[in-house]
Structure formats: C-alpha cells, structure tokens
Design an enzyme around this catalytic site. Structure first.
Site, PDB file in Angstrom:
ATOM      1  N   GLY A  87       0.818  -1.201   0.000  1.00  8.45           N
ATOM      2  CA  GLY A  87       0.000   0.000   0.000  1.00  8.45           C
ATOM      3  C   GLY A  87       0.844   1.238   0.000  1.00  8.45           C
ATOM      4  O   GLY A  87       2.059   1.195  -0.251  1.00  8.45           O
ATOM      5  N   GLY A  88       0.204   2.368   0.300  1.00 12.23           N
ATOM      6  CA  GLY A  88       0.907   3.648   0.249  1.00 12.23           C
ATOM      7  C   GLY A  88       1.958   3.801   1.323  1.00 12.23           C
ATOM      8  O   GLY A  88       2.923   4.535   1.155  1.00 12.23           O
TER       9      GLY A  88
ATOM     10  N   ASP B 115      -5.233  -1.990  10.573  1.00 14.72           N
ATOM     11  CA  ASP B 115      -4.417  -0.763  10.583  1.00 14.72           C
ATOM     12  C   ASP B 115      -5.019   0.336  11.432  1.00 14.72           C
ATOM     13  O   ASP B 115      -4.872   1.518  11.131  1.00 14.72           O
ATOM     14  CB  ASP B 115      -4.180  -0.257   9.165  1.00 14.72           C
ATOM     15  CG  ASP B 115      -3.136  -1.073   8.428  1.00 14.72           C
ATOM     16  OD1 ASP B 115      -2.601  -2.018   9.036  1.00 14.72           O
ATOM     17  OD2 ASP B 115      -2.870  -0.770   7.263  1.00 14.72           O
TER      18      ASP B 115
ATOM     19  N   ASP C  98      -7.797   6.213   7.923  1.00 17.80           N
ATOM     20  CA  ASP C  98      -7.551   5.606   6.607  1.00 17.80           C
ATOM     21  C   ASP C  98      -8.525   4.459   6.356  1.00 17.80           C
ATOM     22  O   ASP C  98      -8.136   3.386   5.896  1.00 17.80           O
ATOM     23  CB  ASP C  98      -6.106   5.123   6.502  1.00 17.80           C
ATOM     24  CG  ASP C  98      -5.672   4.856   5.057  1.00 17.80           C
ATOM     25  OD1 ASP C  98      -6.340   5.390   4.138  1.00 17.80           O
ATOM     26  OD2 ASP C  98      -4.690   4.134   4.845  1.00 17.80           O
TER      27      ASP C  98
ATOM     28  N   LYS D 112     -10.837   2.398   4.291  1.00 17.93           N
ATOM     29  CA  LYS D 112     -10.983   2.160   2.852  1.00 17.93           C
ATOM     30  C   LYS D 112     -11.181   0.665   2.650  1.00 17.93           C
ATOM     31  O   LYS D 112     -10.926  -0.134   3.574  1.00 17.93           O
ATOM     32  CB  LYS D 112      -9.737   2.643   2.105  1.00 17.93           C
ATOM     33  CG  LYS D 112      -8.436   2.005   2.576  1.00 17.93           C
ATOM     34  CD  LYS D 112      -7.232   2.626   1.880  1.00 17.93           C
ATOM     35  CE  LYS D 112      -5.919   2.019   2.400  1.00 17.93           C
ATOM     36  NZ  LYS D 112      -4.745   2.644   1.736  1.00 17.93           N
ATOM     37  N   PRO D 113     -11.649   0.230   1.497  1.00 19.82           N
ATOM     38  CA  PRO D 113     -11.895  -1.213   1.286  1.00 19.82           C
ATOM     39  C   PRO D 113     -10.663  -2.075   1.493  1.00 19.82           C
ATOM     40  O   PRO D 113     -10.785  -3.232   1.904  1.00 19.82           O
ATOM     41  CB  PRO D 113     -12.386  -1.259  -0.170  1.00 19.82           C
ATOM     42  CG  PRO D 113     -13.026   0.073  -0.383  1.00 19.82           C
ATOM     43  CD  PRO D 113     -12.168   1.035   0.370  1.00 19.82           C
TER      44      PRO D 113
ATOM     45  N   VAL E  12      -5.483 -12.876   8.369  1.00 18.36           N
ATOM     46  CA  VAL E  12      -6.875 -13.231   8.114  1.00 18.36           C
ATOM     47  C   VAL E  12      -6.953 -14.021   6.818  1.00 18.36           C
ATOM     48  O   VAL E  12      -6.557 -13.521   5.754  1.00 18.36           O
ATOM     49  CB  VAL E  12      -7.761 -11.972   8.036  1.00 18.36           C
ATOM     50  CG1 VAL E  12      -9.184 -12.362   7.645  1.00 18.36           C
ATOM     51  CG2 VAL E  12      -7.744 -11.236   9.363  1.00 18.36           C
TER      52      VAL E  12
END
Length: 887
Positions: A26-27, A156, A139, A141-142, A96
């Site tokens: 990710g970012g 997160d 943050d 988000k999907p 998960v």
C-alpha cells in the site's frame, strides 16, 4: 519492496518469525505472510516503506503505535507486536484467511444491499469502540476492511495517526500522504491539523456508497482531480445509480458525506443506527415514465424509478408525445461540478453511437464521452490536449476530431490522441460551430463575433458574417451546415431569446435571409426533411425544403423540457442520423439556490426566506439588505433587493433586456449594474428607493464584467470583454465623467476590485491555462504585480481596509493578508467551504460577496436540484417526431 529489504527483514526477525511471501502493498507499507514461531500461528507483518520509516524515527513511532494495542473488539484486527528490524519499522497483526473488501468489490462490483449494510454496521461498531478511546483510524478504505468468514474486520487501526504524530513536518517532506483520496474527508484532504471521529464517519460513508453504487462517490484521473471533487463537488444520489437502494439508506449515506463535519452523523453509532432503521424501511417502488406506461419497465431494466420520475416531473413539467411504440429512454448522469452552466454543449456522433458533453471539472474545461447503451460517461484525455478548454466544442463529421478553443486559439484535436493538436487560428475563445463535409469549420470565435470559415487543416480565416450592430445584433452563434455544404443555419442573437432568430447564409454568395423568429439552436435532419429549433425551452420541428432553403410548413411542439441559456442562446440537444435524441433537461441546467450569510468560520444561515434562480449576490454596506440577479419567468434577468431575514423583495430594474451584476454604493442608497439591450451594454446607476430613473455611466457594444464601486464612492471599476482580449477600465460616478483605461490585455482579466486607498486592484487573470488571483498597482499597473492565489483562484475582493484579499477556489473561501503600504502578500488560509454555487472563470455575475470588514460572507447555497444533472438519451425518437409532424 525490494528483495534486499525482504532479506533484511527475514534475517533480523529469524528468531521470532519465519517471513514468507509478500501478500500486499500500500501507500505506507508492504505486507508479508509470516509464521509466529513461538505461538505456531500465521501472522501478517507490515513493514513501513524505508523512506517513511527514516523520516519518522523508530522511538516516536513505536511509542505512538502502542495506543492501538488497547483496542479489543471483534471487528478490529488487533496489534500483536511492533518494533524495529535492521532499521525497518514493522508491526504485526493476525493473518486473516479471507479477502479484503477491495477484492470483493473488484469481483462483484456491487454488493447485495443487505450485505453492504451489514458490513457497514460492523465497521461502524469497530469505529465506535475506537472513538470512545480517543483513537481515530484516518484511513478507512476497502483495502483495510478484511472479510473473515463474511464478517468485517478493520485493520491498521491508529497506524495513520501514529505516523502523523511521530513524523510531523518530516512526514510531509517525504512526499507521502496519509489517507486515500477517494475516502478522505474534506478536512483531511485540506490538511487540517485537528481531525476528529467525524472524518472516519465520512470515510465509512464513502465505502458504503461504493458497496452500493459500485464506485466511490468521487473519482478522477489524478489525486489532484479527486481531491478537488472531494472539496467542491457533491456525490450523485444513490437512487440515480441503483434504484433499489432504500431512501433511508441513501439519506444516511449522503449525510455521512457532507462537507462540513457538523452536518454528518455525530457518532459512528448514530450512523449504524441509521442503517439499522434503513434495513427495516421498504425498498423504493419502481415505475415507468408517466408517458410510457404498461410493459416498458419490464422491457427496460434501466427505467427510472417512480420517485425520480415524479420529482423530475414536478420540477420540469416535462411532457412527451404519446407514441405508438415507446422509444428506449435512459439517463446519462453527469459528473458533479459547481458550475451553473455545465453541459450546455453536447453532441452525438452522426451514427448515434457516442455522446459527447463539454463540462467543467478540476482541470478546467473538459470533454466527456459515453458509448450509447453501454459504459459510463468518462473524460476524454489526450495528454493535455483536451485540458483547460474554453467554452464548447465542434465535432467532425466522422466523429474522430474535435475543434476546441484553448488558450485563446482555435485548435483541432484527435479524439484518440493519435495526432498532435493543430492550431487553426490565433483567435478563439468560444468555439460554437459546425464542421462541413468538404473540410471546413464554420465557427464564432468569440461571444460578440459573426461566423468565420477556416480550413480543417489550418489556413486563412474568412469572415462569413458580421453582426449588424445598428440593428441590435450581438452575435451570430450555433451554426449548422446543410447537406449542400453551402448554406449555414445560425442563431442571430440580439437582446434576448425572444428577439433571437434562425437565419441562413450562403458560403458562396454571402446572401442571408431569415427563416424562423424567436428561435435558437437550429439543426436539420435530412432523412426526415425537418428543421428543429428551440423556443422558450420547447423543441419544435418544422418541414423544411433544403434545396430551396425555406420553411414549408408550421412548427409543431415535440418536447418542452430542453435546457436553453438566455445569455448564450445555447439549446442543449443533439439529433443523430439514426434518430437518437440527446438533451439536457431544464432541471439539470437551472439550479435554484438560497442566499446565506456566513461568518469567517462558515457559520450562519439563510439571508432570505426562499430559494430561487439567483445569481450575482451583493451585500449592502449595512449588511441589512442584499441585491440579486433574479431570472424572471420569461427568461430575462432583473435586479431585485431583499431585506436580510424576512420580508418581500423589491424589483429594481425593468429594462427591455437583461440586467445583472449589481454593486452597492458605499452609502447603500444606489446600485451600479450592467444592462444589455439590443446588443449594447450600459453601465448604469439607480437609487434603490426608486426616486430617480437609472442614469447611464457608459454604453458600449462589448460585454461588461460585474462592476465594483470604490470605497469613497467616486469611481467604478469594470472590464470590457473585447474580441482581442480584455480592457480594464474606470469611470467616475459624477455626471459627464470620462472613461479611463487601466489596462488592455490579450488574455482574460475578470472581476476587478479596487483597494480602499485606491492604490491597488485585485483581479482574476487567465493565463497559461489557469485562473489565478493577482494584485496590481493602480492607476499604473507597471509598478508592482503580486500573485495571491494558486491555480483556480477566482472572484477576489479587498477586505479589512485593504489589508486582506479574500477569494474562492471552487467551493472554498480563502483569505490572504496583504500590506497596502509595501504590496507584499502573505500565505493564504482557508476560511470555510461548503455547497456554495460558483462559476469559475465566468465574467458576468459574481457568485458571492464579502463585507468590507471581512466578517460577513454572502453565498449562494445550492438546493438538492443540483444533484439531478443528467442528459436524457432517447433511441428511435426521430420516428416518433415524424409521426407527430404528420397532419
């Protein structure tokens, strides 16, 4: 992340974890599947990108992330471990075995409504637990929502906050941003220092919207474009994207997406409770259009919902002819923008397979395209060739090219980007025109010009028509070439739509003649031998002999819902050769608004009682009255004044044309405004008590900008929109005062305001493809010039005795300190933002006003009608029109 970093992590953690394959990135971090050796379980190790980790420093980050370990909730993925390994910052969470919500959405696009609501409620429960402990996710988000046996688990938690708290300014310097643009709240996107729980509620609203609609509420080609829409646009109603979404679901989701945190649900629990109530609410019923009853809903699954059809019927009073065979009709939703005048130019390719719409967006003017019957409206991008366009577009006969105006030049651009743009003429700011089959473009280069003829590959420009100013002709617009490639239909515009006509001119002989009175937007369809035009929002057809170039019958009203703009005579419709009709409904073009009076933080309320078709708000010096341009039922604009609070309004002007752009004199007794009558523009002053008739200060054949009166009441500042550029002028208020020129430029200058000491002018300048706010010395512009705003700054005003310049960027209001003694400007700060109408770059009416002390702001708050912007497409419409035309 590189193999080197992976190897470093593996070696450093070998005694505790067996690091396996990379499972995501990710970012901020890269994720690895690993085995927890001590507990013999699979875990996910997230490693911050090295640049970000170096900017943060390990001690502060690891201290901040400990707060996340306090969270224990069935829908929160817990923090197991964290630390530093060979200079790399990492944290560990359970692995998960399922999929992310992002993966689910990529596979299914849209979720079942029940599943979407359940997931949203579970995420809301996780947020409520964290918020009660003072932890904000920042943050949502999907990608951060995991689905474990179908249940939502949020990952997160608190990581973004830990990064920000640890990094501070150093984090900003890395060039990495916290949050994902599609799900950022407006306050987070603007970098506000204080972010509370309502920012997470906004993000969850965006995720819920995407689960139901199949896309986030705001999308764009770049981060900047998305952020601009988050700040200035409004999401499309879910009911227009998916008719089975219950009303209550739509209401609570859109409430979560409000720009102002105070307008959102106060807590995550309140949002979840709204969804629980929504789940019990009945799904909206569906029905066919009132004029197409019976089996049509079963035949066409995209038939509009009953609620939307009724709402549109009430707003637009749309009627359609009863046809023996119901045509296939559906809506094409337009991107949300804040402009009053969107989508006035649309085209269909001749085969009827593609719709093109000219819109404003975050990059300026742009062209959007949609294949009829499939896909969605998407922006046409050709490496900047179709960015920052001026008004309108001209489509080639083969549908492969567009002629556009950009940066004051007329250009030809390939739709697919296969060839570089070609400059056809060194003038052009409007680009209303028609493309002939013999390779020429007939167009009006400016608002006040006649028609010109230029070869499609460039060359000498030939003047085809010239407006007769003595007869009150303002311009020759909206040309349409007949099949003989010689005769060109066009709108001959004078004072208003009631005096406009459809004329025709021969390219060969130059002979002109009148065809239809009180009409605009002529289009001829050869297969039907019909000439179409618009009169007062109604689309008419009339038999037409193209060989003799004359009308041969009586006009017949076919559709009374077509948007038409008085000041530009634009009739927003197109007819393809295959009989497809596309048009912009009246409700999508005329957006009502409510004047509101706000303080510097954006707090306040309605300035008057009722919403209406208003423009050009102006606040009286005493803050007790406002002036507005009001669109009358006949389409003409007049100036009214209203007391702040409640009470009836007073009509101030009653001219034969349009009146707009009022500015108060400092004593609050008079208004200075612009009138347009028979192609001439008058700058006039009138007492608001009606004690005297209007007195003309200046009359020219060129369009005026909204005037501003100097602080001492002696001088009026205005602009003239010339064919060659812009003139900024000043004229004294006293009778017989002489007009003076401040500056003549080849680029556009709009909306000037004079400082209280009379030494400075602030204005918006269009150059190099963008609008920005500047301050220049007065009366000599050469002494000093300073830029105040970044890109898209507009509508500036001096406040606080000239020590401040306030201006707009889309739906946001900014203020920049200014020292009138030295001409130095300080960094701007945003004061507030909201659903306040604006019209970036327009040169007529302002969209807002501010008091001289800078404490009060008069804005136009748009009504829910704003959300109904759409283009209607009807297949086989021409067959029905031909039947209607038969005696």
């Amino acid at each position: 992340m590189s193999v080197e970093v992976s190897d470093r992590l593996t070696r450093a953690l070998a005694d505790r974890y067996r690091v396996g394959r990379e499972v995501g990135a990710g970012g901020m971090a890269t994720v690895y599947l690993a085995q927890d050796i001590k507990h013999d379980r699979d875990v996910a190790i997230k490693v911050l990108h090295p640049d970000l980790g170096a900017a943060l420093g390990s001690d502060r980050f690891l201290s901040e992330i400990k707060t996340t370990a306090r969270l224990q909730h069935p829908h929160i993925l817990p923090l197991i471990d964290s630390g530093e390994a060979d200079g790399l910052l990492y944290y560990v969470m359970p692995f998960v075995r399922g999929e992310t919500l992002r993966a689910r959405l990529e596979r299914d696009h849209q979720l079942a409504i029940a599943d979407a609501l359940r997931i949203a409620r579970e995420v809301a429960a996780a947020l409520e637990h964290a918020h009660q402990q003072g932890i904000i996710h920042r943050d949502i988000k999907p990608e951060n929502i995991l689905l474990q046996d179908g249940a939502a688990v949020v990952a997160d938690f608190g990581i973004a906050l830990a990064v920000q708290q640890a990094g501070g300014q150093r984090m900003t310097q890395t060039g990495l941003s916290l949050g994902t643009p599609q799900y950022m709240s407006p306050e987070q996107a603007m970098g506000e220092k204080t972010i509370d729980a309502r920012s997470d509620i906004y993000a969850l609203g965006a995720v819920t919207y995407e689960m139901l609609a199949g896309e986030p509420p705001f999308t764009g080609a770049s981060v900047q474009a998305i952020v601009a829409r988050v700040l200035s646009a409004e999401p499309q109603p879910l009911s227009m994207l998916r008719k089975t979404v219950p009303r209550a679901v739509e209401a609570i989701t859109l409430a979560a997406l409000q720009k102002l945190p105070a307008d959102r649900p106060a807590t995550a629990k309140a949002f979840a409770d709204g969804l629980i109530e929504s789940a019990a609410a009945p799904t909206r019923a569906t029905a066919t259009h009132p004029q197409a009853r019976g089996s049509r809903a079963a035949r066409w699954p995209w038939a509009v919902s009953a609620a939307l059809a009724i709402a549109l019927a009430l707003v637009t009073l749309r009627t359609r002819p009863t046809a023996a065979r119901a045509p296939h009709e559906y809506d094409v939703l337009l991107p949300n923008t804040s402009s009053f005048d969107d989508a006035r130019r649309l085209e269909l390719t001749r085969d009827g397979q593609t719709l093109l719409v000219k819109l404003r967006d975050s990059s300026g003017g742009a062209v959007y395209r949609k294949s009829i019957g499939r896909g969605t409206l998407a922006r046409v991008g050709t490496a900047g060739a179709l960015d920052q366009l001026d008004d309108n577009m001209i489509l080639s006969p083969d549908g492969k090219w567009l002629a556009v105006c950009q940066g004051g030049k007329t250009k030809k651009v390939a739709m697919d980007g296969s060839a570089p743009a070609v400059t056809l003429a060194d003038a052009g700011a409007w680009c209303v025109g028609t493309w002939t089959s013999d390779g020429h473009i007939i167009h009006a280069q400016s608002y006040q010009s006649g028609l010109s003829d230029v070869p499609e590959d460039g060359g000498a420009v030939t003047v085809l028509t010239t407006p007769n100013r003595g007869a009150g002709e303002l311009g020759h617009w909206w040309p349409h070439v007949l099949p003989d490639d010689d005769h060109v239909l066009f709108t001959n515009y004078r004072s208003n739509l009631a005096t406009a006509s459809i004329d025709v001119v021969s390219r060969k002989s130059g002979v002109r003649k009148r065809l239809v009175e009180e009409a605009t937007g002529a289009r001829y369809v050869a297969s039907a031998k019909l000439l179409f035009f618009v009169r007062a929002g109604t689309l008419f057809g009339v038999p037409f002999d193209a060989d003799r170039v004359e009308v041969t019958g009586k006009p017949v009203a076919l559709l009374n819902d077509v948007a038409v703009t008085d000041g530009t005579a634009s009739a927003s419709y197109a007819i393809a050769d295959n009989g497809t009709l596309a048009y912009l409904p009246l409700a999508s073009a005329q957006v009502s608004s409510l004047p509101v009076l706000l303080d510097r933080s954006g707090r306040g309320g309605a300035a008057i009682e009722n919403a209406g078709l208003y423009e050009g708000p102006a606040l009286a010096p005493g803050k007790d009255r406002i002036a507005l341009n009001v669109r009358e039922p006949n389409g003409v604009h007049e100036i009214w004044t209203f007391p702040v609070g409640s009470g009836p309004g007073t009509r101030i002007t009653r001219s034969a044309g349009n009146d707009w752009g009022a500015a108060w004199t400092p004593d609050g007794r008079s208004l200075v405004y612009t009138s347009e009558v028979r192609g001439f523009y008058a700058l006039s002053v009138v007492p608001v008590d009606g004690s005297q008739p209007p007195r003309t200060l200046l009359s020219t054949p060129f369009d005026h900008d909204t005037p501003r009166v100097s602080a001492d009441g002696r001088l009026v500042i205005y602009t003239l929109s010339l064919i060659t550029g812009t003139r900024v002028g000043s004229i004294g208020m006293a009778a017989g005062a002489q007009d003076g020129t401040y500056a003549d430029t080849s680029h556009s200058i709009a909306r000037p305001d004079l400082s209280p000491d009379g030494r400075w002018i602030t204005a918006v300048v269009y150059e190099q493809g963008q609008y920005s706010v500047y301050v220049q010395s007065f009366p000599d512009p050469s002494l000093r010039r300073v830029r105040i705003s970044g890109p898209q700054g507009d509508e500036p005003l001096f406040t606080r005795g000239g020590r401040e310049v306030v201006y707009r960027v889309a739906d946001s209001v900014f203020a920049a300190p200014f020292d009138p003694a030295t001409g130095q400007a300080g960094p701007p700060v945003r004061l507030f933002f909201g659903p306040y109408a604006s019209n970036p770059g327009a040169v007529n009416s302002r969209s807002w006003d501010a008091s001289r002390d800078g404490e009060s702001f008069l804005m136009l708050k748009q009504s829910p009608d704003r959300y109904r912007r759409h283009v209607v497409v009807i297949l086989d419409w021409l067959d029905d029109a031909v039947r209607r035309m038969k005696p």
